[in-house]
Write an enzyme that holds these catalytic residues in place. Structure first.
Site, PDB file in Angstrom:
ATOM      1  N   LYS A   1      29.315  28.891  41.187  1.00  0.00           N
ATOM      2  CA  LYS A   1      30.607  29.455  40.752  1.00  0.00           C
ATOM      3  C   LYS A   1      31.599  29.446  41.906  1.00  0.00           C
ATOM      4  CE  LYS A   1      31.141  34.014  40.825  1.00  0.00           C
ATOM      5  NZ  LYS A   1      32.210  34.508  41.699  1.00  0.00           N
ATOM      6  N   ASN A   2      31.144  29.867  43.087  1.00  0.00           N
ATOM      7  CA  ASN A   2      32.064  30.022  44.223  1.00  0.00           C
ATOM      8  C   ASN A   2      32.414  28.708  44.913  1.00  0.00           C
ATOM      9  OD1 ASN A   2      32.185  32.674  43.631  1.00  0.00           O
ATOM     10  ND2 ASN A   2      30.812  33.346  45.265  1.00  0.00           N
TER      11      ASN A   2
ATOM     12  N   ARG B 110      40.019  37.840  40.977  1.00  0.00           N
ATOM     13  CA  ARG B 110      40.777  37.752  42.220  1.00  0.00           C
ATOM     14  C   ARG B 110      40.863  36.339  42.735  1.00  0.00           C
ATOM     15  NH1 ARG B 110      40.640  42.243  44.146  1.00  0.00           N
ATOM     16  NH2 ARG B 110      41.342  41.541  46.143  1.00  0.00           N
TER      17      ARG B 110
ATOM     18  N   CYS C 237      39.506  46.440  43.763  1.00  0.00           N
ATOM     19  CA  CYS C 237      38.305  45.823  43.179  1.00  0.00           C
ATOM     20  C   CYS C 237      37.153  46.806  43.348  1.00  0.00           C
ATOM     21  CB  CYS C 237      38.018  44.522  43.932  1.00  0.00           C
ATOM     22  SG  CYS C 237      36.393  43.843  43.594  1.00  0.00           S
TER      23      CYS C 237
ATOM     24  N   ARG D  26      39.823  44.535  49.398  1.00  0.00           N
ATOM     25  CA  ARG D  26      39.950  43.066  49.310  1.00  0.00           C
ATOM     26  C   ARG D  26      41.395  42.572  49.328  1.00  0.00           C
ATOM     27  NH1 ARG D  26      35.824  40.593  45.052  1.00  0.00           N
ATOM     28  NH2 ARG D  26      36.040  38.796  46.410  1.00  0.00           N
TER      29      ARG D  26
ATOM     30  N   ASP E 246      26.359  38.858  48.687  1.00  0.00           N
ATOM     31  CA  ASP E 246      26.188  38.692  47.235  1.00  0.00           C
ATOM     32  C   ASP E 246      24.725  38.791  46.804  1.00  0.00           C
ATOM     33  OD1 ASP E 246      28.850  36.208  46.880  1.00  0.00           O
ATOM     34  OD2 ASP E 246      28.882  38.368  47.177  1.00  0.00           O
TER      35      ASP E 246
ATOM     36  N   ILE F 206      30.294  43.551  54.974  1.00  0.00           N
ATOM     37  CA  ILE F 206      31.411  42.738  54.468  1.00  0.00           C
ATOM     38  C   ILE F 206      32.367  43.545  53.589  1.00  0.00           C
ATOM     39  CG2 ILE F 206      32.028  40.604  53.241  1.00  0.00           C
ATOM     40  CD1 ILE F 206      30.370  40.049  55.734  1.00  0.00           C
TER      41      ILE F 206
ATOM     42  N   ARG G 294      30.205  36.829  34.240  1.00  0.00           N
ATOM     43  CA  ARG G 294      31.219  36.217  35.103  1.00  0.00           C
ATOM     44  C   ARG G 294      30.627  35.173  36.028  1.00  0.00           C
ATOM     45  NH1 ARG G 294      35.181  40.129  38.109  1.00  0.00           N
ATOM     46  NH2 ARG G 294      35.797  38.024  38.777  1.00  0.00           N
TER      47      ARG G 294
END
Ligand code: EPZ
Length: 418
Positions: free
Chosen positions: A22-23, A92, A116, A121, A306, A328, A398
């Site tokens: 996805k990223n 985002r 968020c 962020r 993640d 993070i 998502r």
């Protein structure tokens, strides 16, 4: 709203495939705005964030034709250089169109993302970077207005802190800027290197992607390309932890083991047997005793934030005390409270979580608060005694393509209630 109903206790076994990242797909789709020529992207996952990005690109002027995991895009003209609040508030990563729009059309109007679940962020580093490339940026009514009527120019940008989409946004903008841009303290994530590979295939001149210093020599025009994006290391990592937490025997196929180095060595520290039977496969076999191991999230190649929530679920089943430090994002422990509802022993203290185990988890009604938190609740439910009902699974959709079907195929007792 869909929910998952999960009955715990089954040891997962067999093979589970990894989808496209996805990223990596999100910036690759945005990069298609940089050219009027067709761009073909393969291994695009069918997840909700991708659909949101495609809707945004169509509003901007892209023509999209999707066939299975292949998406063909062409943007002969930027019709409306805007990313509206309605879309940006749901995702985002929409701010990834900012750099390409300014670079290609000299103008962009992008909604500020707002708060968020996992942290503030802000995108101040995207904005200050584009200003250094010559964009004039103002802010009004919740929108950023960026202009560069004469085009962008190269510059040396030092990121105050490492930002993944900030690096991607600037790399895309610099690809069409006059002269050389150097990005210092750039993100080294595999998704950044994959985007650079696509841009180079489109005719960009980029060196050093995947390291913390990236050099981009701008070109006047970019062309089309055909690119296959990398596998999703976070999805693959989630499945590896699913195999470990259920003491199963799971082979994750179609992944890139090198991208999972930090997770694999952490799992081995906890006593889980992880092997690499093939170039794109990892096999995990739950050990007899799971030992606790401290973990601190870091930028790549460190342990991915993640995967922090999923790792916390695993540590609820480990012998001993695990200290988990999230460096993070400032608010990424929402899942801990839901895991505690299932019986986990977790104490939160700012950026730190102290997990004591092993504790028997029992099925309960829980609520997903964000994408990776929902994955951690699914993992906990796989080992909980009895039935767990997870609400708001739209979060998991998502970023995971039909996760319940993939898990059911390797023995999980999981159902989606539409
Ligand atoms: C990317 O988000 C990923 N999203 C995130 O994955 C991931 O968690 C994150 O990188 C870190 O690995 C995508 O790639 C679409 P950052 P990004 O900019 O780029 C601060 C998932 O679950 N910061 O690297 O938005 C920021 O607040 C998602 O798939 C600024 O202060 O993250 C954060 O604390 C969640 N100013 C830190 O830097 C800026 O301008 C790192 O954020 C930009 C970032």
């Amino acid at each position: 709203m869909d929910r998952f109903v999960i009955n715990g206790g089954a040891a997962l076994s067999g093979e589970v495939p990894t989808g496209g990242s996805k990223n990596a797909a999100l910036p690759a789709l945005a990069a298609a705005l940089l050219t009027e020529e067709p761009v073909t992207l393969n291994r695009i996952p069918h997840v909700r964030d991708i659909r949101t990005m495609q809707r945004l690109l169509v509003d901007i002027g892209a023509k999209i034709d999707a066939d299975g995991e292949t998406v063909r895009l062409s943007t002969p003209e930027i019709v409306c250089p805007e990313a509206p609040y309605e879309l940006v508030k749901t995702m985002r990563a929409s701010s990834l169109v900012l750099g390409p729009l300014v670079a290609r059309s000299g103008r962009a109007r992008v909604s500020l993302p707002g708060g968020c679940a996992i942290g503030a962020r802000p995108i101040n580093l995207h904005i200050s970077g584009l200003e250094q490339l010559g964009a004039r940026i103002s802010q009004a009514h919740g929108y950023i207005e960026a202009e560069a009527p004469e085009g962008l120019h190269g510059a040396t940008v030092q990121f105050d802190r490492i930002t993944v989409t900030g690096t991607e946004d600037l790399m895309m903008a610099a690809a069409l800027a006059k002269g050389e841009t150097i990005l210092h303290n750039a993100a080294r994530e595999p998704e950044v290197a994959d985007l650079a590979e696509l841009l180079i295939a489109m005719g960009a001149r980029i060196e050093g992607a995947g390291t913390s210093t990236i050099r981009i020599e701008g070109v006047d025009k970019l062309g089309g390309a055909d690119h296959t994006i990398i596998p999703d290391r976070i999805e693959a990592g989630t499945f590896l932890i699913a195999g470990a937490i259920t003491s199963g025997d799971l082979t994750v196929t179609g992944c890139e083991p090198e991208h999972l180095g930090a997770l694999v060595s952490k799992l081995q520290q906890t006593g889980v047997d992880v092997t690499q039977p093939g170039a794109t496969t990892l096999r995990v076999r739950g050990g007899s005793t799971l030992r606790s191991a401290d973990m601190t999230t870091e930028e790549y190649p460190g342990f991915a934030t993640d995967l922090q929530a999923q790792y916390m679920a695993l540590m609820t089943q480990a012998e001993g005390i695990a200290l988990i430090v999230e460096t993070i994002f400032e608010n990424r422990f929402m899942h801990a409270l839901e895991l505690a509802r299932m019986g986990a022993n977790i104490r939160l203290d700012g950026k730190q979580a102290i997990v004591a185990g092993p504790r028997e988890l029992t099925g309960a009604g829980v609520i997903a608060s964000d994408l990776r938190a929902s994955a951690s609740l699914v993992l906990a439910a796989l080992v909980a005694r009895g039935e767990t009902v997870i609400d708001r699974v739209y979060h998991i959709d998502r970023g995971y393509e039909r996760i319940e079907a993939k898990l059911a195929r390797v023995g999980a007792k999981i159902q989606r209630l539409e």
